[in-house]
Design an enzyme around this catalytic site. Structure first.
Site, PDB file in Angstrom:
ATOM      1  N   LYS A  15       0.826  -1.221   0.000  1.00  0.00           N
ATOM      2  CA  LYS A  15       0.000   0.000   0.000  1.00  0.00           C
ATOM      3  C   LYS A  15       0.854   1.261   0.000  1.00  0.00           C
ATOM      4  CE  LYS A  15      -2.235  -0.954   3.832  1.00  0.00           C
ATOM      5  NZ  LYS A  15      -1.693  -2.275   4.189  1.00  0.00           N
ATOM      6  N   ARG A  90      -9.876   1.112   8.684  1.00  0.00           N
ATOM      7  CA  ARG A  90      -9.444  -0.257   8.969  1.00  0.00           C
ATOM      8  C   ARG A  90     -10.512  -1.053   9.697  1.00  0.00           C
ATOM      9  NH1 ARG A  90      -3.475   0.754   9.095  1.00  0.00           N
ATOM     10  NH2 ARG A  90      -2.408  -1.228   9.309  1.00  0.00           N
ATOM     11  N   ARG A 124      11.231  -6.455   5.185  1.00  0.00           N
ATOM     12  CA  ARG A 124      11.172  -4.992   5.126  1.00  0.00           C
ATOM     13  C   ARG A 124      12.221  -4.312   5.997  1.00  0.00           C
ATOM     14  NH1 ARG A 124       4.903  -3.177   4.969  1.00  0.00           N
ATOM     15  NH2 ARG A 124       4.960  -3.408   7.207  1.00  0.00           N
ATOM     16  N   ARG A 156      11.058  -2.037  11.243  1.00  0.00           N
ATOM     17  CA  ARG A 156       9.988  -1.320  11.932  1.00  0.00           C
ATOM     18  C   ARG A 156       9.694  -2.050  13.240  1.00  0.00           C
ATOM     19  NH1 ARG A 156       4.714  -0.099   8.276  1.00  0.00           N
ATOM     20  NH2 ARG A 156       3.597  -0.989  10.024  1.00  0.00           N
ATOM     21  N   ARG A 167      -1.124  -8.694  13.511  1.00  0.00           N
ATOM     22  CA  ARG A 167      -1.589  -7.681  12.547  1.00  0.00           C
ATOM     23  C   ARG A 167      -2.356  -8.329  11.404  1.00  0.00           C
ATOM     24  NH1 ARG A 167       3.815  -5.266  11.243  1.00  0.00           N
ATOM     25  NH2 ARG A 167       2.781  -4.049   9.656  1.00  0.00           N
TER      26      ARG A 167
HETATM   27  P1  AMP Z   1       0.499   0.741   9.102  1.00  0.00           P
HETATM   28  O1  AMP Z   1       1.757   1.527   8.918  1.00  0.00           O
HETATM   29  O2  AMP Z   1      -0.621   1.185   8.212  1.00  0.00           O
HETATM   30  O3  AMP Z   1       0.729  -0.748   9.030  1.00  0.00           O
HETATM   31  O4  AMP Z   1      -0.016   1.041  10.591  1.00  0.00           O
HETATM   32  C1  AMP Z   1       0.792   0.750  11.713  1.00  0.00           C
HETATM   33  C2  AMP Z   1      -0.066   0.655  12.971  1.00  0.00           C
HETATM   34  O5  AMP Z   1      -0.700   1.935  13.226  1.00  0.00           O
HETATM   35  C3  AMP Z   1      -1.212  -0.333  12.922  1.00  0.00           C
HETATM   36  O6  AMP Z   1      -0.791  -1.667  13.172  1.00  0.00           O
HETATM   37  C4  AMP Z   1      -2.114   0.223  14.020  1.00  0.00           C
HETATM   38  O7  AMP Z   1      -1.613  -0.071  15.298  1.00  0.00           O
HETATM   39  C5  AMP Z   1      -1.984   1.743  13.796  1.00  0.00           C
HETATM   40  N1  AMP Z   1      -3.009   2.225  12.842  1.00  0.00           N
HETATM   41  C6  AMP Z   1      -2.764   2.781  11.619  1.00  0.00           C
HETATM   42  N2  AMP Z   1      -3.915   3.087  10.997  1.00  0.00           N
HETATM   43  C7  AMP Z   1      -4.914   2.703  11.822  1.00  0.00           C
HETATM   44  C8  AMP Z   1      -6.335   2.714  11.740  1.00  0.00           C
HETATM   45  N3  AMP Z   1      -6.969   3.204  10.655  1.00  0.00           N
HETATM   46  N4  AMP Z   1      -7.046   2.213  12.770  1.00  0.00           N
HETATM   47  C9  AMP Z   1      -6.430   1.736  13.869  1.00  0.00           C
HETATM   48  N5  AMP Z   1      -5.106   1.669  14.028  1.00  0.00           N
HETATM   49  C10 AMP Z   1      -4.336   2.144  13.013  1.00  0.00           C
END
Ligand code: AMP
Length: 208
Positions: A15, A90, A124, A156, A167
């Protein structure tokens, strides 16, 4: 044309990579909620501390916090004419709340099997110095040094084995149902994410 886009997909589907490419091409802002929370975690604010704890466990932040942050971000001028949201919504509740305030042009869903997603996430790495993002398998990096500036590459904090599993489970349970939700609205564009970055990008442009 309505240039308000959402990017959906299992963690590791690509993404962020595709959102960045589309953002450069269309000149619209790329908004990653994950990046917003990672930056908050770095600055040590109350929100940041809370976000860090939840993120490193692989869980989702509460809807009301996320929705508030997204609304605030979209009220900025650079998002008026369009944006690519990466990582939001999400949950079904986030999507329904978002529908009350925004009219989306398209939702791009990058499809990828869970096993392949795990493989990709495990590879990653990022560079804290030049901010480059790499995959040690796909980019054939053997030394853990940044191929651009030769600094040490890092993982990360939520890309660990246990967290990846949580996740992915959370994605399947809470986020995957959004594909049907947006499909029934007629705005879902499904793209095969199990291809090279360039091929996914080509398919995405064709679908839009
Ligand atoms: P990402 O970089 O998109 O994988 O997001 C990393 C982390 O941020 C996720 O595993 C959640 O803990 C938090 N997070 C990001 N976007 C959301 C969302 N829309 N709703 C809830 N938690 C989020």
């Amino acid at each position: 044309m309505n240039q308000k886009f959402v990017m959906l997909g299992i963690p590791g589907a690509g993404k962020g990579t595709q959102a960045k490419k589309l953002s450069d091409k269309l000149g619209i802002v790329h908004i990653s909620t994950g990046d917003i929370f990672r930056n908050a975690a770095k600055d040590g604010s109350e929100l940041g501390k809370k976000a860090h704890k939840i993120m490193t466990a692989g869980n989702l932040l509460p809807d009301e916090i996320v929705i508030g942050i997204v609304k605030e971000r979209l009220s900025k001028k650079d998002a008026f004419d369009g944006y690519i949201l990466d990582g939001f919504p999400r949950t079904l509740n986030q999507a329904q709340e978002f529908d009350k305030i925004e009219d989306l042009g398209a939702v791009i869903s990058l499809t990828l099997e869970a096993d392949e997603a795990v493989n990709r996430i495990e590879g990653r790495r990022s560079c804290g110095s030049c901010n480059g993002h790499f995959n040690v398998y796909l980019d054939k990096i053997e030394t853990n040094k940044c191929p651009v500036c030769n600094e040490e590459l890092t993982l990360r904090s939520d890309d660990t084995k246990d967290t990846i599993k949580v996740r992915i489970e959370n994605y399947i349970k809470q986020t995957a149902p959004l594909e049907d939700y947006y499909s029934s609205k007629g705005i879902l564009k499904e793209i095969n994410g199990n291809q090279s970055v360039e091929d996914v990008y080509k398919d995405m442009l064709a679908a839009l």
